[in-house]
Write a protein that holds these residues in place. Structure first.
Motif, PDB file in Angstrom:
ATOM      1  N   GLU A   1       0.820  -1.207   0.000  1.00  0.00           N
ATOM      2  CA  GLU A   1       0.000   0.000   0.000  1.00  0.00           C
ATOM      3  C   GLU A   1       0.856   1.259   0.000  1.00  0.00           C
ATOM      4  N   TYR A   2       2.149   1.094   0.290  1.00  0.00           N
ATOM      5  CA  TYR A   2       3.073   2.228   0.308  1.00  0.00           C
ATOM      6  C   TYR A   2       3.953   2.122  -0.915  1.00  0.00           C
ATOM      7  N   GLU A   3       3.692   2.980  -1.893  1.00  0.00           N
ATOM      8  CA  GLU A   3       4.420   2.899  -3.153  1.00  0.00           C
ATOM      9  C   GLU A   3       4.486   4.269  -3.799  1.00  0.00           C
ATOM     10  N   ASP A   4       5.314   4.386  -4.826  1.00  0.00           N
ATOM     11  CA  ASP A   4       5.472   5.661  -5.501  1.00  0.00           C
ATOM     12  C   ASP A   4       4.782   5.662  -6.862  1.00  0.00           C
ATOM     13  N   GLU A   5       3.645   4.999  -6.936  1.00  0.00           N
ATOM     14  CA  GLU A   5       2.813   5.000  -8.146  1.00  0.00           C
ATOM     15  C   GLU A   5       1.469   5.628  -7.810  1.00  0.00           C
ATOM     16  N   LEU A   6       0.943   6.393  -8.739  1.00  0.00           N
ATOM     17  CA  LEU A   6      -0.392   6.957  -8.568  1.00  0.00           C
ATOM     18  C   LEU A   6      -1.408   5.948  -9.071  1.00  0.00           C
ATOM     19  N   ASP A   7      -2.301   5.539  -8.214  1.00  0.00           N
ATOM     20  CA  ASP A   7      -3.304   4.537  -8.577  1.00  0.00           C
ATOM     21  C   ASP A   7      -4.658   5.229  -8.687  1.00  0.00           C
ATOM     22  N   ASP A   8      -5.417   5.220  -7.616  1.00  0.00           N
ATOM     23  CA  ASP A   8      -6.717   5.889  -7.625  1.00  0.00           C
ATOM     24  C   ASP A   8      -6.653   7.206  -6.857  1.00  0.00           C
ATOM     25  N   ASP A   9      -5.456   7.766  -6.766  1.00  0.00           N
ATOM     26  CA  ASP A   9      -5.260   8.963  -5.951  1.00  0.00           C
ATOM     27  C   ASP A   9      -6.097  10.143  -6.430  1.00  0.00           C
ATOM     28  N   LEU A  10      -6.209  10.315  -7.741  1.00  0.00           N
ATOM     29  CA  LEU A  10      -6.984  11.434  -8.262  1.00  0.00           C
ATOM     30  C   LEU A  10      -8.439  11.313  -7.839  1.00  0.00           C
ATOM     31  N   GLU A  11      -9.030  10.155  -8.069  1.00  0.00           N
ATOM     32  CA  GLU A  11     -10.440   9.956  -7.744  1.00  0.00           C
ATOM     33  C   GLU A  11     -10.677  10.001  -6.233  1.00  0.00           C
ATOM     34  N   PHE A  12      -9.764   9.411  -5.467  1.00  0.00           N
ATOM     35  CA  PHE A  12      -9.935   9.379  -4.011  1.00  0.00           C
ATOM     36  C   PHE A  12      -9.918  10.782  -3.439  1.00  0.00           C
ATOM     37  N   GLY A  13      -8.904  11.547  -3.795  1.00  0.00           N
ATOM     38  CA  GLY A  13      -8.804  12.901  -3.267  1.00  0.00           C
ATOM     39  C   GLY A  13      -9.951  13.779  -3.725  1.00  0.00           C
ATOM     40  N   LEU A  14     -10.331  13.656  -4.996  1.00  0.00           N
ATOM     41  CA  LEU A  14     -11.419  14.470  -5.519  1.00  0.00           C
ATOM     42  C   LEU A  14     -12.729  14.125  -4.831  1.00  0.00           C
ATOM     43  N   ALA A  15     -12.959  12.838  -4.587  1.00  0.00           N
ATOM     44  CA  ALA A  15     -14.190  12.431  -3.909  1.00  0.00           C
ATOM     45  C   ALA A  15     -14.276  13.038  -2.517  1.00  0.00           C
ATOM     46  N   ARG A  16     -13.135  13.115  -1.802  1.00  0.00           N
ATOM     47  CA  ARG A  16     -13.145  13.695  -0.461  1.00  0.00           C
ATOM     48  C   ARG A  16     -13.433  15.196  -0.526  1.00  0.00           C
ATOM     49  N   ILE A  17     -12.897  15.862  -1.541  1.00  0.00           N
ATOM     50  CA  ILE A  17     -13.184  17.291  -1.726  1.00  0.00           C
ATOM     51  C   ILE A  17     -14.670  17.493  -1.996  1.00  0.00           C
ATOM     52  N   LEU A  18     -15.232  16.667  -2.874  1.00  0.00           N
ATOM     53  CA  LEU A  18     -16.649  16.814  -3.217  1.00  0.00           C
ATOM     54  C   LEU A  18     -17.538  16.478  -2.026  1.00  0.00           C
ATOM     55  N   ASP A  19     -17.122  15.496  -1.230  1.00  0.00           N
ATOM     56  CA  ASP A  19     -17.876  15.189  -0.006  1.00  0.00           C
ATOM     57  C   ASP A  19     -17.894  16.398   0.924  1.00  0.00           C
ATOM     58  N   GLY A  20     -16.748  17.078   1.008  1.00  0.00           N
ATOM     59  CA  GLY A  20     -16.687  18.271   1.849  1.00  0.00           C
ATOM     60  C   GLY A  20     -17.595  19.371   1.338  1.00  0.00           C
ATOM     61  N   ILE A  21     -17.641  19.558   0.018  1.00  0.00           N
ATOM     62  CA  ILE A  21     -18.547  20.561  -0.553  1.00  0.00           C
ATOM     63  C   ILE A  21     -19.999  20.175  -0.263  1.00  0.00           C
ATOM     64  N   ASP A  22     -20.286  18.866  -0.331  1.00  0.00           N
ATOM     65  CA  ASP A  22     -21.637  18.389  -0.015  1.00  0.00           C
ATOM     66  C   ASP A  22     -22.032  18.763   1.420  1.00  0.00           C
ATOM     67  N   VAL A  23     -21.096  18.604   2.334  1.00  0.00           N
ATOM     68  CA  VAL A  23     -21.361  18.971   3.738  1.00  0.00           C
ATOM     69  C   VAL A  23     -21.639  20.469   3.839  1.00  0.00           C
ATOM     70  N   LEU A  24     -20.848  21.264   3.118  1.00  0.00           N
ATOM     71  CA  LEU A  24     -21.051  22.720   3.135  1.00  0.00           C
ATOM     72  C   LEU A  24     -22.414  23.070   2.582  1.00  0.00           C
ATOM     73  N   ILE A  25     -22.839  22.395   1.524  1.00  0.00           N
ATOM     74  CA  ILE A  25     -24.162  22.644   0.949  1.00  0.00           C
ATOM     75  C   ILE A  25     -25.245  22.333   1.977  1.00  0.00           C
ATOM     76  N   GLY A  26     -25.081  21.216   2.685  1.00  0.00           N
ATOM     77  CA  GLY A  26     -26.043  20.840   3.698  1.00  0.00           C
ATOM     78  C   GLY A  26     -26.149  21.868   4.821  1.00  0.00           C
ATOM     79  N   LYS A  27     -25.022  22.449   5.193  1.00  0.00           N
ATOM     80  CA  LYS A  27     -25.023  23.454   6.272  1.00  0.00           C
ATOM     81  C   LYS A  27     -25.677  24.736   5.824  1.00  0.00           C
ATOM     82  N   ARG A  28     -25.645  25.036   4.518  1.00  0.00           N
ATOM     83  CA  ARG A  28     -26.229  26.281   4.034  1.00  0.00           C
ATOM     84  C   ARG A  28     -27.750  26.173   3.849  1.00  0.00           C
TER      85      ARG A  28
END
Length: 237
Positions: free
Chosen positions: A210-237
């Motif tokens: 699991e510890y390696e210097d290759e990009l696997d699903d890093d783009l999708e994983f990080g982006l999904a967490r960002i979008l989840d955070g925006i979803d939370v912000l939408i819910g609070k508004r």
């Protein structure tokens, strides 16, 4: 259209098609489009540092001093080259989340195709047509969220930062030389030292590949967490 560029930032007027006031004298031998296209050609072939007034002048058969009839400085040249090389954004799907995924993916692909774009200095908020079009389409997609304009712009900045960060990491890893971290010889050296040195969690990650210097699903994983955070912000508004 001609207009005195006055005190506008370098490249702003020209990027919007506003030409400098023509002075008396011979008709210009070149066009801004020729100069910008040649700059992009150098960038695509040799990287960002190759984009210079001197090299473009040599390619187009004029002196470097003659280039200043068209652009005021190298900074102005870079602004124009950057905006045209970025191009227009894709048509985004319906739904802010799907639109954000497509928007980030398109940016990452653009940086993969033209990695030198990552080297262009950021000197402030975008003001040129193509780059602003990228901002416009993403803001339009976020309009359905009910967030404020301030928050929507913050979301665009966050998504843009993630795209640039991922693209920059992918570029560096793609250019690396040497032995990958998951190579057998690295494991033989590293694992016992991790275990003995008090890195049990990292050692476990390494042994489970699991510890390696290759990009696997890093783009999708990080982006999904960002979008989840925006979803939370939408819910609070």
């Amino acid at each position: 259209m001609t207009e005195d560029r006055g005190e506008l930032p370098p490249g702003l007027a020209l990027s919007w098609g506003v030409q400098p006031v023509q002075r008396r004298g011979p008709k210009p031998a070149l066009t801004i489009e020729q100069i910008v296209d040649t700059g992009i050609e150098f960038g695509d072939r040799d990287g960002f540092e190759a984009i210079s007034l001197q090299r473009i002048a040599g390619r187009l058969g004029v002196t470097t001093n003659a280039m200043y009839r068209y652009v005021r400085s190298k900074e102005e040249l870079i602004v124009l080259v950057h905006d045209k090389a970025i191009g227009l954004p894709p048509e985004l799907p319906d739904g802010w989340r799907a639109a954000a995924i497509a928007w980030v993916d398109a940016q990452v692909k653009q940086y993969a195709e033209r990695p030198w774009l990552l080297d262009v200095p950021i000197r402030g908020a975008p003001t040129t047509p193509n780059i602003l079009r990228w901002v416009e389409v993403m803001l339009a997609a976020l309009a359905e969220t009910g967030l404020s304009q301030h928050d929507n712009l913050g979301c665009v900045l966050l998504l843009d930062g993630w795209a640039r960060n991922y693209a920059g990491l992918a570029r560096q890893l793609g250019n690396r030389e040497g032995t990958p971290v998951q190579a057998e010889q690295v494991g033989r050296f590293l694992v016992p030292r991790l275990v003995e040195g008090g890195y049990p969690t990292v050692a476990s990650l390494y042994l489970n590949a699991e510890y390696e210097d290759e990009l696997d699903d890093d783009l999708e994983f990080g982006l999904a967490r960002i979008l989840d955070g925006i979803d939370v912000l939408i819910g609070k508004r």
